[in-house]
Design a protein around this motif. Structure first.
Motif, PDB file in Angstrom:
ATOM      1  N   ILE A  62     -60.821 -36.071 -18.079  1.00  0.00           N
ATOM      2  CA  ILE A  62     -60.337 -35.638 -19.392  1.00  0.00           C
ATOM      3  C   ILE A  62     -59.570 -34.320 -19.268  1.00  0.00           C
ATOM      4  O   ILE A  62     -58.489 -34.160 -19.852  1.00  0.00           O
ATOM      5  N   ARG A  63     -60.125 -33.378 -18.497  1.00  0.00           N
ATOM      6  CA  ARG A  63     -59.452 -32.092 -18.310  1.00  0.00           C
ATOM      7  C   ARG A  63     -58.071 -32.284 -17.700  1.00  0.00           C
ATOM      8  O   ARG A  63     -57.078 -31.703 -18.179  1.00  0.00           O
ATOM      9  N   ARG A  64     -57.976 -33.089 -16.664  1.00  0.00           N
ATOM     10  CA  ARG A  64     -56.697 -33.302 -15.995  1.00  0.00           C
ATOM     11  C   ARG A  64     -55.707 -34.023 -16.909  1.00  0.00           C
ATOM     12  O   ARG A  64     -54.504 -33.721 -16.902  1.00  0.00           O
ATOM     13  N   SER A  65     -56.184 -34.969 -17.688  1.00  0.00           N
ATOM     14  CA  SER A  65     -55.296 -35.694 -18.602  1.00  0.00           C
ATOM     15  C   SER A  65     -54.778 -34.782 -19.709  1.00  0.00           C
ATOM     16  O   SER A  65     -53.609 -34.855 -20.086  1.00  0.00           O
ATOM     17  N   ILE A  66     -55.649 -33.938 -20.242  1.00  0.00           N
ATOM     18  CA  ILE A  66     -55.214 -32.992 -21.270  1.00  0.00           C
ATOM     19  C   ILE A  66     -54.153 -32.063 -20.706  1.00  0.00           C
ATOM     20  O   ILE A  66     -53.110 -31.806 -21.354  1.00  0.00           O
ATOM     21  N   GLU A  67     -54.355 -31.557 -19.505  1.00  0.00           N
ATOM     22  CA  GLU A  67     -53.361 -30.683 -18.884  1.00  0.00           C
ATOM     23  C   GLU A  67     -52.038 -31.412 -18.674  1.00  0.00           C
ATOM     24  O   GLU A  67     -50.962 -30.872 -18.949  1.00  0.00           O
ATOM     25  N   ALA A  68     -52.101 -32.649 -18.193  1.00  0.00           N
ATOM     26  CA  ALA A  68     -50.883 -33.420 -17.966  1.00  0.00           C
ATOM     27  C   ALA A  68     -50.154 -33.719 -19.263  1.00  0.00           C
ATOM     28  O   ALA A  68     -48.917 -33.728 -19.311  1.00  0.00           O
ATOM     29  N   SER A  69     -50.895 -33.939 -20.340  1.00  0.00           N
ATOM     30  CA  SER A  69     -50.270 -34.293 -21.620  1.00  0.00           C
ATOM     31  C   SER A  69     -49.439 -33.162 -22.194  1.00  0.00           C
ATOM     32  O   SER A  69     -48.514 -33.402 -22.968  1.00  0.00           O
ATOM     33  N   ARG A  70     -49.765 -31.940 -21.811  1.00  0.00           N
ATOM     34  CA  ARG A  70     -49.036 -30.788 -22.350  1.00  0.00           C
ATOM     35  C   ARG A  70     -47.589 -30.758 -21.879  1.00  0.00           C
ATOM     36  O   ARG A  70     -46.749 -30.109 -22.504  1.00  0.00           O
ATOM     37  N   ASP A  71     -47.293 -31.450 -20.791  1.00  0.00           N
ATOM     38  CA  ASP A  71     -45.929 -31.501 -20.266  1.00  0.00           C
ATOM     39  C   ASP A  71     -45.129 -32.668 -20.824  1.00  0.00           C
ATOM     40  O   ASP A  71     -43.959 -32.834 -20.479  1.00  0.00           O
ATOM     41  N   VAL A  72     -45.755 -33.499 -21.664  1.00  0.00           N
ATOM     42  CA  VAL A  72     -45.117 -34.714 -22.166  1.00  0.00           C
ATOM     43  C   VAL A  72     -44.945 -34.600 -23.677  1.00  0.00           C
ATOM     44  O   VAL A  72     -45.931 -34.558 -24.415  1.00  0.00           O
TER      45      VAL A  72
END
Length: 395
Positions: free
Chosen positions: A106-116
């Motif tokens: 979840i942490r990694r997905s939230i971080e990745a979503s910030r760039d999209v």
């Protein structure tokens, strides 16, 4: 196409009677690699995880994730205009994916979503870090929910409130469900999606909401939602029964969405009727993401005919992937990802690649081809031949 190219698209697949049948792949459909515009339905794909096959762990007891491949697949879904429902049952939550690894996911997905730009992401909060016999009362269940909700919200995440095996085990009446859900919903920062997962997906959830009968259970769920409507964005029901979903959808408070979790009847439920429609939160969208993107684009353009033409061939594939025992559907989802080149291997967390037979996977291959979903037929054919060889089927 020359003779060598033709040969590379042919293989022998096992039939139900044990015979080997010659099969030739067809051309893939020209589905988009990126979304062309906004949809008129909210559409989440529950997303799978990619295991790390080289991790030095016991695959039945440990959990090792290939983080780069896992996050890359989420970027693929966002690019197709789909939201990501994170750390749900499609990610093998409760079937190999533990809470600590789920939180890191979840942490990694939230971080990745910030760039999209416009990335839609919601994450599953449950009680699965409790040992099977650790929950003895409702307070144990409440504390477990609170811990996971707080951890996800601390990361800035939205909540999907997952059904709880612990609650199903200790609850003695519908009132117990009211007590737990109202306590948790009273604390969340933003409206959540409530997930009612049927026993066909998880036998430990039989009798959820305090009733074995789904119609009686629905009454309890509707009461919980009505009392807490301001804290509920929507409800996802996974009962594989369209009539029950439609009946519940028509009784929801106006601002509460119905997210279909019906992997058998999603096309007609998403299209809807004069009284309304369902948005989507589907595991099958992981396996058919390009087709889902194309179909939802057509629906947004009021081209319902094309919407159904695209999705109709995917329904037999979905019904096959989600066939009984339904809880093993993740194997088909991951197999599709491998066949389409999104990962380099067909190994799953918990060794779950073994839960479906080679006959099942051969039929998946046929149905995926019929739906035009094998985007690189030569790669898919080569990988299927590898899988067949492991099972002693020599071409």
């Amino acid at each position: 196409m020359n003779a060598a190219e033709k040969l590379s698209l042919n293989l022998k697949l096992p039939a139900a009677d044990g015979r080997l049948e010659q099969f030739r792949l067809s051309a893939p459909r020209n589905f988009p690699r990126k979304a062309a515009g906004a949809f008129n339905r909210v559409a989440y794909s529950a997303a799978h995880v990619v295991a790390d096959p080289l991790a030095a762990i016991d695959p039945w007891q440990g959990c090792a994730i290939d983080w780069d491949a896992t996050i890359a697949y989420r970027r693929n879904l966002w690019g197709l205009g789909l939201g990501v429902a994170e750390a749900m049952d499609t990610a093998q939550r409760g079937m190999g994916l533990d809470w600590n690894t789920s939180l890191e996911l979840i942490r990694r997905s939230i971080e990745a979503s910030r760039d999209v730009k416009g990335a839609l992401l919601a994450s599953g909060a449950g009680t699965d870090h409790l040992a099977a016999d650790a929950a003895t009362n409702l307070d144990d269940v409440i504390r477990a929910y609170e811990e996971q909700v707080a951890a996800i919200e601390a990361l800035g995440g939205r909540i999907i409130l997952m059904a709880s095996r612990a609650l199903a085990r200790v609850a003695k009446s519908p009132d117990d469900y009211h007590q737990v859900y109202e306590r948790i919903l009273g604390q969340v920062r933003a409206p959540v999606i409530i997930h009612w997962l049927g026993e066909m997906f998880d036998p430990a959830l039989a009798g959820y909401w305090g009733h074995a009968d789904h119609e009686q259970a629905m009454e309890v769920a509707l009461e919980v939602i009505a009392r807490n409507a301001a804290k509920v964005d929507g409800v996802k029901i996974s009962l594989l029964a369209k009539d029950k979903e439609i009946a519940m959808r028509r009784r929801l408070p106006q601002q509460v969405r119905m997210y279909t979790g019906d992997d058998f009847n999603y096309a007609e439920l998403i299209e809807g009727d004069a009284a309304g429609y369902s948005d989507a939160l589907l595991g099958i969208f992981d396996a058919i993401a390009p087709a889902a993107c194309a179909a939802l684009t057509a629906l947004a353009n009021k081209d319902n005919k094309t919407f159904h033409q695209i999705l109709a061939p995917t329904v037999p594939l979905s019904r096959h992937i989600f066939g009984a025992p339904t809880r093993y559907y993740k194997t088909g989802v991951v197999c599709m990802s491998w066949l389409n080149g999104h990962q380099d291997h067909f190994i799953m967390v918990g060794g779950q690649q073994s839960t479906r037979s080679i006959l099942h996977l051969a039929e998946l291959f046929r149905l995926a081809d019929a739906a035009g979903l094998l985007r690189d037929p030569e790669l898919a054919c080569a990988r299927m031949k590898q899988l067949l060889a492991v099972h002693g089927i020599v071409q």
